[in-house]
Design a protein around this motif. Structure first.
Motif, mmCIF file in Angstrom:
data_model
loop_
_atom_site.group_PDB
_atom_site.id
_atom_site.type_symbol
_atom_site.label_atom_id
_atom_site.label_comp_id
_atom_site.label_asym_id
_atom_site.label_seq_id
_atom_site.Cartn_x
_atom_site.Cartn_y
_atom_site.Cartn_z
ATOM 1 N N ALA A 135 5.669 3.241 11.201
ATOM 2 C CA ALA A 135 5.517 3.753 9.978
ATOM 3 C C ALA A 135 4.344 3.353 9.998
ATOM 4 C CB ALA A 135 6.419 3.368 8.841
ATOM 5 N N THR A 136 3.235 4.078 8.307
ATOM 6 C CA THR A 136 1.931 3.595 8.084
ATOM 7 C C THR A 136 2.063 2.705 7.732
ATOM 8 O OG1 THR A 136 1.464 5.840 7.517
ATOM 9 C CG2 THR A 136 0.041 4.216 6.394
ATOM 10 N N GLY A 137 0.832 1.661 8.001
ATOM 11 C CA GLY A 137 1.139 0.194 7.206
ATOM 12 C C GLY A 137 0.075 -0.527 8.261
ATOM 13 N N CYS A 138 0.212 -2.219 7.755
ATOM 14 C CA CYS A 138 -0.253 -2.870 8.415
ATOM 15 C C CYS A 138 -0.038 -2.956 9.618
ATOM 16 C CB CYS A 138 -0.678 -4.315 8.262
ATOM 17 S SG CYS A 138 -1.443 -4.626 6.074
ATOM 18 N N SER A 139 1.603 -2.844 10.432
ATOM 19 C CA SER A 139 1.784 -3.154 11.743
ATOM 20 C C SER A 139 1.231 -1.789 12.651
ATOM 21 C CB SER A 139 3.424 -3.141 11.651
ATOM 22 O OG SER A 139 3.569 -1.764 11.465
ATOM 23 N N GLU A 140 0.826 -0.502 12.186
ATOM 24 C CA GLU A 140 -0.018 0.406 12.996
ATOM 25 C C GLU A 140 -0.981 0.310 12.741
ATOM 26 O OE1 GLU A 140 -1.025 3.252 9.669
ATOM 27 O OE2 GLU A 140 -1.686 3.861 11.771
ATOM 28 N N GLY A 151 6.758 -1.399 7.059
ATOM 29 C CA GLY A 151 6.612 -2.523 6.392
ATOM 30 C C GLY A 151 7.887 -2.287 5.290
ATOM 31 N N ASP A 152 7.829 -2.966 4.388
ATOM 32 C CA ASP A 152 8.827 -2.200 3.309
ATOM 33 C C ASP A 152 8.440 -1.844 2.023
ATOM 34 O OD1 ASP A 152 6.875 -4.797 2.958
ATOM 35 O OD2 ASP A 152 6.827 -4.269 0.608
ATOM 36 N N GLY A 153 7.282 -1.156 2.096
ATOM 37 C CA GLY A 153 6.848 -0.154 1.393
ATOM 38 C C GLY A 153 7.643 1.309 1.912
ATOM 39 N N ALA A 154 7.217 1.215 3.536
ATOM 40 C CA ALA A 154 8.282 2.724 3.854
ATOM 41 C C ALA A 154 9.281 1.680 4.016
ATOM 42 C CB ALA A 154 7.232 2.052 5.443
ATOM 43 N N THR A 155 10.099 1.295 4.243
ATOM 44 C CA THR A 155 11.526 1.020 4.200
ATOM 45 C C THR A 155 11.858 1.425 2.957
ATOM 46 O OG1 THR A 155 10.815 -0.431 6.233
ATOM 47 C CG2 THR A 155 13.100 -0.465 4.826
ATOM 48 N N ASP A 208 10.810 2.200 0.142
ATOM 49 C CA ASP A 208 10.600 2.715 -1.128
ATOM 50 C C ASP A 208 10.314 4.356 -0.007
ATOM 51 O OD1 ASP A 208 10.188 0.512 -3.185
ATOM 52 O OD2 ASP A 208 8.173 0.704 -2.753
ATOM 53 N N ILE A 209 9.257 4.767 0.822
ATOM 54 C CA ILE A 209 8.526 5.303 0.762
ATOM 55 C C ILE A 209 9.442 6.425 2.137
ATOM 56 C CG2 ILE A 209 6.534 7.282 1.616
ATOM 57 C CD1 ILE A 209 4.992 5.041 0.456
ATOM 58 N N GLY A 210 9.917 6.013 3.124
ATOM 59 C CA GLY A 210 11.024 6.213 3.792
ATOM 60 C C GLY A 210 12.326 6.583 3.801
ATOM 61 N N ASP A 220 9.251 -7.845 6.608
ATOM 62 C CA ASP A 220 9.034 -7.491 4.796
ATOM 63 C C ASP A 220 8.346 -8.933 4.635
ATOM 64 O OD1 ASP A 220 10.207 -7.526 1.954
ATOM 65 O OD2 ASP A 220 12.036 -8.136 2.319
ATOM 66 N N ASN A 221 7.067 -8.218 3.766
ATOM 67 C CA ASN A 221 5.841 -8.969 3.181
ATOM 68 C C ASN A 221 5.835 -8.392 1.643
ATOM 69 O OD1 ASN A 221 4.571 -6.555 3.375
ATOM 70 N ND2 ASN A 221 2.920 -7.221 5.180
ATOM 71 N N GLU A 222 6.963 -8.070 1.458
ATOM 72 C CA GLU A 222 6.504 -7.752 -0.211
ATOM 73 C C GLU A 222 6.348 -7.329 -1.170
ATOM 74 O OE1 GLU A 222 8.193 -11.802 -1.137
ATOM 75 O OE2 GLU A 222 10.319 -11.065 -0.308
ATOM 76 N N ALA A 223 4.938 -6.041 -0.654
ATOM 77 C CA ALA A 223 4.165 -5.356 -1.004
ATOM 78 C C ALA A 223 3.606 -4.160 -0.160
ATOM 79 C CB ALA A 223 2.827 -6.196 -1.980
ATOM 80 N N TYR A 224 2.962 -3.685 -1.119
ATOM 81 C CA TYR A 224 2.150 -2.704 -0.299
ATOM 82 C C TYR A 224 0.631 -3.332 -0.025
ATOM 83 C CZ TYR A 224 4.841 1.217 -1.549
ATOM 84 O OH TYR A 224 6.228 1.992 -1.801
ATOM 85 N N GLN A 225 0.971 -4.001 1.148
ATOM 86 C CA GLN A 225 -0.125 -5.641 1.972
ATOM 87 C C GLN A 225 -1.819 -4.707 1.995
ATOM 88 O OE1 GLN A 225 0.222 -7.659 0.354
ATOM 89 N NE2 GLN A 225 2.535 -8.410 0.277
ATOM 90 N N ASN A 226 -0.963 -3.533 2.838
ATOM 91 C CA ASN A 226 -2.326 -2.537 3.377
ATOM 92 C C ASN A 226 -3.586 -2.122 2.855
ATOM 93 O OD1 ASN A 226 -3.231 0.202 5.654
ATOM 94 N ND2 ASN A 226 -3.591 -1.656 6.145
ATOM 95 N N THR A 227 -3.052 -1.411 1.701
ATOM 96 C CA THR A 227 -3.591 -0.712 0.870
ATOM 97 C C THR A 227 -3.825 -1.571 -0.724
ATOM 98 O OG1 THR A 227 -1.902 0.451 0.416
ATOM 99 C CG2 THR A 227 -3.492 1.366 1.413
#
Ligand SMILES: Cc1ncc(C[n+]2csc(CCOP(=O)(O)OP(=O)(O)O)c2C)c(N)n1
Ligand SMILES: [Mg+2]
Length: 313
Positions: free
Chosen positions: A50-55, A105-109, A111-113, A133-140
């Protein structure tokens, strides 16, 4: 390249599936978890991300830290991409020979996905879904997600006169996964690396859709020192704040005690919730006044309820 002194040919370490050169922050919990996951899954694995820090931190065009085949599309898409990959593997007769990992991430999991993840689980696809799970949309920039814990300061839940941080409770994603009748559902904390490895191995040994949620401290988002990542990841478990559980076919088969060991073995002491909260700037506002003390008592209650629910002591 060669080392002239010893006349040894230099070879980049081949043992890791996720290599250095990524741009994750020093002390990033997610990247530690990601390396453990990828190394355990091994080269015979395809990853949809998914999009996010891991990507973003691992695959800055035109480079990649991944050694295995890896694909990113839209934020919400890794689950259906995995379904497509499985269909292709089936055509080739390889569906039982390749691990298909879905990571986000948690946002992708949470909420969004979530709709598309639910579909993948409902179809019974043979995938392992990993949530960092880093408990927020950290990347943005540290916006709250439905995984953000109560009272945490994020850029969309700033504490002030009328609020003490996020007023929502963390979504019970484990309960949602269990409601899909998955054969394997578990949490782990990056503070216990061996447990992460064991759970990835276990999950991959089971056929069908699996869910593993890994607790990953975020240095800038939580306002911690890079050196504190592992301590915070452990004290979250030891305080009861983040329950570590493992379900096979809907049955709770293992749990970590509030001390981090097996809860089956009788435990005497746990870490206080203050000890867990204090090193994190996202909870700093709770240590200012009497009102903060009342809020900390509410978080203690959440942790105590976890301990009670899963019998962690
Ligand atoms: C549909 C959609 N919404 C929002 C974004 C912007 N966006 C990119 S990364 C990101 C944060 C990801 O948060 P999370 O899934 O928790 O992963 P983290 O970065 O925290 O590891 C957001 C909101 C996007 N790319 N696509
Ligand atoms: Mg996140």
């Amino acid at each position: 390249m060669s080392n002239t002194k010893n006349n040894i040919k230099y070879k980049a370490p081949l043992s890791h599936q996720l290599n250095p050169g990524h741009s994750a922050c020093a002390g990033c919990g997610m990247i530690i978890a990601a390396r453990l996951v990828m190394d355990t899954a091994g080269p015979n694995t395809i990853v949809t991300n998914a999009t996010g820090c891991s990507e973003v931190t691992t695959t800055q065009y035109p480079m990649t830290s991944f050694k295995m085949p890896w694909i990113h599309s839209l934020f919400e898409n890794p689950a259906p991409m995995a379904s497509g990959i499985l269909a292709a593997l089936k055509v080739k007769g390889l569906e039982d020979k390749v691990n298909v990992l879905v990571v986000g991430g948690d946002g992708a999991t949470f909420d969004i996905g979530i709709g598309l993840i639910s579909g993948m689980w409902e179809r019974g696809e043979n995938t392992l879904y990993i949530c960092y799970d880093n408990e927020a949309y950290q990347n943005t920039g540290y916006q709250s997600s439905s995984s953000t814990p109560f009272d945490a300061n994020t850029t969309t839940t700033p504490p002030g006169k009328k609020s003490s941080g996020s007023q929502q409770l963390k979504k019970d994603m484990i309960g949602i996964a269990l409601a899909h009748n998955l054969p394997y559902v578990a949490t782990a904390s990056v503070g216990n690396t061996l447990d992460v490895v064991a759970k990835v191995k276990k999950a991959l040994s089971i056929k069908g859709p699996k869910y593993l949620q890994i607790y990953c401290p975020c240095v800038p988002g939580w306002g911690i020192e890079p050196k504190d990542t592992m301590n915070v990841a452990r004290s979250a478990v030891q305080s009861g704040f983040y329950p570590i559980v493992e379900y096979i076919d809907g049955e709770l088969v293992s749990k970590k005690s509030a001390q981090g060991g097996s809860a089956l073995g009788g435990v005497t002491k746990k870490v206080s919730i203050e000890e867990f909260l204090k090193p994190q700037k996202r909870f700093k506002h709770l240590f200012k006044d009497e009102n903060g003390k009342l809020e900390i008592a509410k978080i203690q209650k959440i942790a105590d309820e976890n301990i009670e629910k899963y019998k962690l002591i």
